[in-house]
Design a protein around this motif. Structure first.
Motif, PDB file in Angstrom:
ATOM      1  N   HIS A  93     -13.356 -10.201  -2.395  1.00  0.00           N
ATOM      2  CA  HIS A  93     -12.397  -9.362  -3.161  1.00  0.00           C
ATOM      3  C   HIS A  93     -12.576  -7.873  -2.719  1.00  0.00           C
ATOM      4  CE1 HIS A  93     -11.304 -13.106  -5.726  1.00  0.00           C
ATOM      5  NE2 HIS A  93     -12.486 -13.217  -5.681  1.00  0.00           N
ATOM      6  N   PRO A  94     -12.073  -7.558  -1.404  1.00  0.00           N
ATOM      7  CA  PRO A  94     -12.120  -6.130  -1.200  1.00  0.00           C
ATOM      8  C   PRO A  94     -11.150  -5.239  -2.162  1.00  0.00           C
ATOM      9  CG  PRO A  94     -10.695  -7.266   0.411  1.00  0.00           C
ATOM     10  CD  PRO A  94     -11.272  -8.376  -0.500  1.00  0.00           C
ATOM     11  N   ASP A  95     -11.813  -3.839  -2.135  1.00  0.00           N
ATOM     12  CA  ASP A  95     -11.327  -2.813  -3.108  1.00  0.00           C
ATOM     13  C   ASP A  95     -10.037  -2.241  -2.128  1.00  0.00           C
ATOM     14  OD1 ASP A  95     -12.874  -1.611  -1.447  1.00  0.00           O
ATOM     15  OD2 ASP A  95     -13.895  -0.405  -3.151  1.00  0.00           O
ATOM     16  N   LYS A  97     -10.118   0.900  -0.912  1.00  0.00           N
ATOM     17  CA  LYS A  97     -10.824   1.512  -0.173  1.00  0.00           C
ATOM     18  C   LYS A  97     -11.063   0.817   1.051  1.00  0.00           C
ATOM     19  CE  LYS A  97     -14.292   5.361   0.278  1.00  0.00           C
ATOM     20  NZ  LYS A  97     -15.329   5.981  -0.238  1.00  0.00           N
ATOM     21  N   ARG A  98     -11.729  -0.423   0.900  1.00  0.00           N
ATOM     22  CA  ARG A  98     -12.065  -1.164   2.314  1.00  0.00           C
ATOM     23  C   ARG A  98     -10.674  -1.571   2.873  1.00  0.00           C
ATOM     24  NH1 ARG A  98     -16.864  -2.791   3.065  1.00  0.00           N
ATOM     25  NH2 ARG A  98     -17.519  -2.621   0.949  1.00  0.00           N
ATOM     26  N   LEU A  99      -9.796  -2.032   1.996  1.00  0.00           N
ATOM     27  CA  LEU A  99      -8.382  -2.605   2.536  1.00  0.00           C
ATOM     28  C   LEU A  99      -7.744  -1.614   3.609  1.00  0.00           C
ATOM     29  CD1 LEU A  99      -6.952  -4.440  -0.509  1.00  0.00           C
ATOM     30  CD2 LEU A  99      -7.853  -5.433   1.505  1.00  0.00           C
ATOM     31  N   GLU A 100      -7.823  -0.321   3.084  1.00  0.00           N
ATOM     32  CA  GLU A 100      -7.184   0.850   3.806  1.00  0.00           C
ATOM     33  C   GLU A 100      -8.063   0.890   5.170  1.00  0.00           C
ATOM     34  OE1 GLU A 100      -7.174   4.319   1.538  1.00  0.00           O
ATOM     35  OE2 GLU A 100      -5.479   3.338   0.092  1.00  0.00           O
ATOM     36  N   GLY A 101      -9.350   0.786   5.062  1.00  0.00           N
ATOM     37  CA  GLY A 101     -10.111   1.087   6.229  1.00  0.00           C
ATOM     38  C   GLY A 101      -9.990  -0.119   7.173  1.00  0.00           C
ATOM     39  N   LEU A 102      -9.752  -1.493   6.625  1.00  0.00           N
ATOM     40  CA  LEU A 102      -9.394  -2.520   7.441  1.00  0.00           C
ATOM     41  C   LEU A 102      -8.078  -2.662   8.178  1.00  0.00           C
ATOM     42  CD1 LEU A 102     -11.058  -5.434   5.339  1.00  0.00           C
ATOM     43  CD2 LEU A 102     -11.944  -4.656   7.559  1.00  0.00           C
ATOM     44  N   SER A 103      -7.173  -2.023   7.461  1.00  0.00           N
ATOM     45  CA  SER A 103      -5.789  -1.714   7.794  1.00  0.00           C
ATOM     46  C   SER A 103      -5.930  -0.927   8.973  1.00  0.00           C
ATOM     47  CB  SER A 103      -4.976  -1.242   6.614  1.00  0.00           C
ATOM     48  OG  SER A 103      -3.795  -0.720   7.188  1.00  0.00           O
ATOM     49  N   LYS A 104      -6.499   0.107   8.943  1.00  0.00           N
ATOM     50  CA  LYS A 104      -6.654   1.153  10.254  1.00  0.00           C
ATOM     51  C   LYS A 104      -7.492   0.528  11.480  1.00  0.00           C
ATOM     52  CE  LYS A 104      -6.390   5.269   7.413  1.00  0.00           C
ATOM     53  NZ  LYS A 104      -7.084   6.518   6.677  1.00  0.00           N
ATOM     54  N   GLN A 114      -4.441  -8.300   2.470  1.00  0.00           N
ATOM     55  CA  GLN A 114      -4.671  -9.073   1.164  1.00  0.00           C
ATOM     56  C   GLN A 114      -4.184 -10.496   1.155  1.00  0.00           C
ATOM     57  OE1 GLN A 114      -1.871  -6.542  -1.103  1.00  0.00           O
ATOM     58  NE2 GLN A 114      -3.819  -5.407  -2.086  1.00  0.00           N
ATOM     59  N   ARG A 115      -3.047 -10.994   1.647  1.00  0.00           N
ATOM     60  CA  ARG A 115      -2.575 -12.177   1.931  1.00  0.00           C
ATOM     61  C   ARG A 115      -3.790 -12.934   2.651  1.00  0.00           C
ATOM     62  NH1 ARG A 115       1.751 -11.384   4.953  1.00  0.00           N
ATOM     63  NH2 ARG A 115       2.711 -10.724   3.028  1.00  0.00           N
ATOM     64  N   TRP A 116      -4.465 -12.489   3.750  1.00  0.00           N
ATOM     65  CA  TRP A 116      -5.274 -13.067   4.658  1.00  0.00           C
ATOM     66  C   TRP A 116      -6.454 -13.503   3.601  1.00  0.00           C
ATOM     67  CZ3 TRP A 116     -10.366 -13.087   5.797  1.00  0.00           C
ATOM     68  CH2 TRP A 116     -10.940 -13.876   6.786  1.00  0.00           C
TER      69      TRP A 116
END
Length: 136
Positions: A93-95, A97-104, A114-116
């Motif tokens: 369950h990433p937060d 901040k981590r989601l934004e880093g993975l997005s970049k 999030q869907r993945w």
């Protein structure tokens, strides 16, 4: 082998003080459960397990199919080595901040990541048919 059995059936472990195995021998006045009775537990457990498997396969599954319960499981997430590494090693369950880093890093939008993660968490769950058969 005798040493292992002697250690396993040690009176100090199994019995209260002032009681020995000789005190628990069957007599005309009283009968006690014997240690050999435990040997029945293994074949009985195996039989119960086999009855459960046969019941699930030949009774519960046809009933579920008759009730139109779906056999398909959750949707499988597309393979992605980076997200899989985060999922298995860091968090399921990433937060934000981590989601934004993975997005970049992946050039995906946050909603896709999030869907993945949701699909990846759900793909480990059993199907409705499997759950129905186990519960029945």
């Amino acid at each position: 082998m005798a040493g292992i059995l002697a250690w396993f059936w040690n009176e100090r472990f199994w019995l209260p003080h002032n009681v020995t195995w000789a005190d628990l021998k069957n007599t005309e006045e009283a009968t006690f459960p014997q240690a050999e009775d435990l040997y029945l537990a293994f074949p009985l457990a195996f039989c119960i397990f086999m009855v459960r498997l046969i019941f699930e396969r030949f009774v519960a599954k046809p009933c579920a199919i008759a009730l139109n319960i779906q056999a398909n499981g959750p949707q499988i997430a597309q393979p992605n080595a980076i997200l899989e590494k985060v999922f298995t090693a860091i968090t399921k369950h990433p937060d934000e901040k981590r989601l934004e880093g993975l997005s970049k890093q992946l050039d995906w939008d946050v909603r896709s990541i999030q869907r993945w993660f949701r699909q990846r968490r759900n793909q480990e769950k059993p199907s409705t048919l499997t759950r129905f058969c186990e519960s029945m």
